[in-house]
Design a protein around this motif. Structure first.
Motif, short mmCIF file in Angstrom:
data_model
loop_
_atom_site.label_atom_id
_atom_site.label_comp_id
_atom_site.label_asym_id
_atom_site.label_seq_id
_atom_site.Cartn_x
_atom_site.Cartn_y
_atom_site.Cartn_z
N ARG B 66 0.82 -1.21 0.00
CA ARG B 66 0.00 0.00 0.00
C ARG B 66 0.85 1.27 0.00
O ARG B 66 0.54 2.21 -0.73
CB ARG B 66 -0.99 0.00 1.16
CG ARG B 66 -0.35 0.04 2.52
CD ARG B 66 -1.40 0.05 3.63
NE ARG B 66 -0.81 0.50 4.87
CZ ARG B 66 0.06 -0.23 5.57
NH1 ARG B 66 0.44 -1.42 5.16
NH2 ARG B 66 0.58 0.26 6.69
N ILE B 67 1.97 1.29 0.78
CA ILE B 67 2.78 2.52 0.81
C ILE B 67 3.39 2.81 -0.56
O ILE B 67 3.27 3.95 -1.04
CB ILE B 67 3.88 2.42 1.90
CG1 ILE B 67 3.25 2.15 3.27
CG2 ILE B 67 4.74 3.66 1.92
CD1 ILE B 67 2.75 3.35 4.01
N GLU B 114 -2.34 7.39 4.57
CA GLU B 114 -2.17 6.17 5.37
C GLU B 114 -3.13 6.16 6.57
O GLU B 114 -3.79 5.16 6.83
CB GLU B 114 -0.71 6.11 5.83
CG GLU B 114 -0.39 5.15 6.94
CD GLU B 114 -0.54 3.69 6.53
OE1 GLU B 114 -0.71 3.44 5.33
OE2 GLU B 114 -0.50 2.84 7.42
N SER B 118 -7.04 5.65 3.61
CA SER B 118 -6.98 4.23 3.31
C SER B 118 -7.91 3.40 4.19
O SER B 118 -7.95 2.19 4.07
CB SER B 118 -5.54 3.73 3.45
OG SER B 118 -5.14 3.78 4.79
#
Lengths: 182, 197
Positions: B66-67, B114, B118
């Protein structure tokens, strides 16, 4: 391939798809703006040129310009750049235009862009500093502390020296061109 | 969708003064109000769109990547705004210099992606990003107004003199790095003292 191995590939595939989609977006935006960006850069150079030689025509030869007024050659203009104080920290270099007379003296200098410290090094674009260059010969184009005739800006010796060095380099370049009997 | 998601970012959880995120551009570009407005605009563009996109794609992005995915989204948006600024507002792009591409690593933007976008619905994420952007913009304008006034003696925005010369011999140090730290530190101290944040 087992089901587990296919599942293991999923993160890589998702990342790849995202990268491809955004690369495509960037290609489109770059294409849409590149013409305009090039035009902005040309305009900046033209504005500086016409400040050095007002109401003249410029003919680009290699890396300098021949300057004509009413069809008569009156001098040369060169674009120079070099690192000042701002460039040390990843900033833009100093970019400038030098106008040179037929007798190899400086007509005038204009700064196109720089990233020197505001309020200190940024004084290189002021008339007080730049007007010193007019009429100087190659030998004079050093800071006074180095035996020349240009006074540095107080507190901004590095920025001042950078400008003087760029100008001297450009004058030297055109002087050797003229020396070849052009 | 709750309106608090918008309002919390303006004062209570202000990006600069409460979360202490995005300090690097806050210190660097707040020499002039004009730069602050440009930076605030660029950050708003990137933050709102990145929160929107991250919130939309959150369902099918595997947690392990995801990052990297968020960073690709953010870096692309930053590059887009950089192209646009260089084409249509070259002086501003020049003033912001290296800090324009460096928006990519502004902790505020990855932080909101984040920590918020998300894991929240799209509408909430947009409200959150708008609130955070307004808060960030206000902080930049406050700091830059103080620094420009004390450091240059007047405030000029896009060629208009908003505040005419009030100081004939301004304190140049205010336009340098120490001025930025002093201004932010004193503002932070005042806000903590009066429990604004």
């Amino acid at each position: 391939m087992s089901r587990a191995r296919v599942a293991g590939l999923k993160p890589a595939l998702v990342l790849m798809v995202i990268c491809m989609v955004f690369s495509a977006i960037l290609v489109v935006v770059h294409d849409l703006t590149k013409g305009k960006i090039a035009e902005v850069e040309r305009e900046e150079v033209n504005r500086a040129l016409s400040e050095v030689f007002p109401s003249a025509e410029f003919e680009k030869i290699d890396d300098y310009y021949k300057v004509f007024e009413n069809g008569v050659l009156v001098g040369y203009a060169l674009l120079g750049e070099g690192q000042g104080y701002g460039g040390v920290y990843g900033g833009e270099p100093i970019k400038l235009v030098v106008g040179v007379n037929l007798d190899k003296t400086v007509k005038s200098v204009k700064i196109i862009s720089h990233s020197e410290t505001p309020g200190i090094g940024s004084k290189i674009e002021e008339e007080n500093f730049l007007s010193q260059f007019s009429g100087k010969t190659l030998e004079d184009l050093k800071l006074r502390s180095d035996g020349g005739k240009i006074d540095a800006i107080t507190g901004a010796t590095i920025s001042s020296k950078a400008v003087v060095d760029i100008v001297r380099g450009e004058v030297q370049k055109i002087a050797s061109e003229m020396g070849e009997g052009r | 969708m709750r309106i608090q998601e918008f309002t919390k970012g303006i004062i209570k959880r202000n990006a600069v003064f409460s979360l202490a995120l995005g300090l690097c551009p806050t210190l660097a570009v707040t020499i002039m109000v004009e730069n602050a407005l440009g930076m605030a605009f660029a950050v708003t563009f990137v933050l709102v769109l990145s929160n929107l996109i991250v919130s939309v794609i959150k369902g099918f992005v595997p947690p392990d990547v995801r990052i990297p995915c968020f960073i690709v989204v953010i870096a692309s948006l930053v590059t887009v705004i950089e192209f646009i600024m260089r084409a249509y507002s070259p002086t501003l792009a020049e003033h912001l210099g290296i800090f324009l591409p460096l928006i990519t690593v502004n902790c505020l933007i990855l932080g909101r992606a984040e920590a918020f976008a998300s894991r929240r619905p799209v509408a909430d994420s947009i409200l959150d990003s708008l609130g955070m952007s307004v808060g960030f913009g206000l902080a930049l304008i406050m700091v830059s107004a103080i620094r420009e006034l004390l450091g240059s003696g007047k405030i000029v925005i896009f060629g208009h003199e908003i505040v005419p010369t009030v100081l004939s011999s301004p304190a140049v140090a205010m336009t340098l790095a120490p001025g930025a730290f002093l201004t932010i530190g004193i503002l932070l101290a005042i806000m903590r003292r009066f429990r604004v944040i």
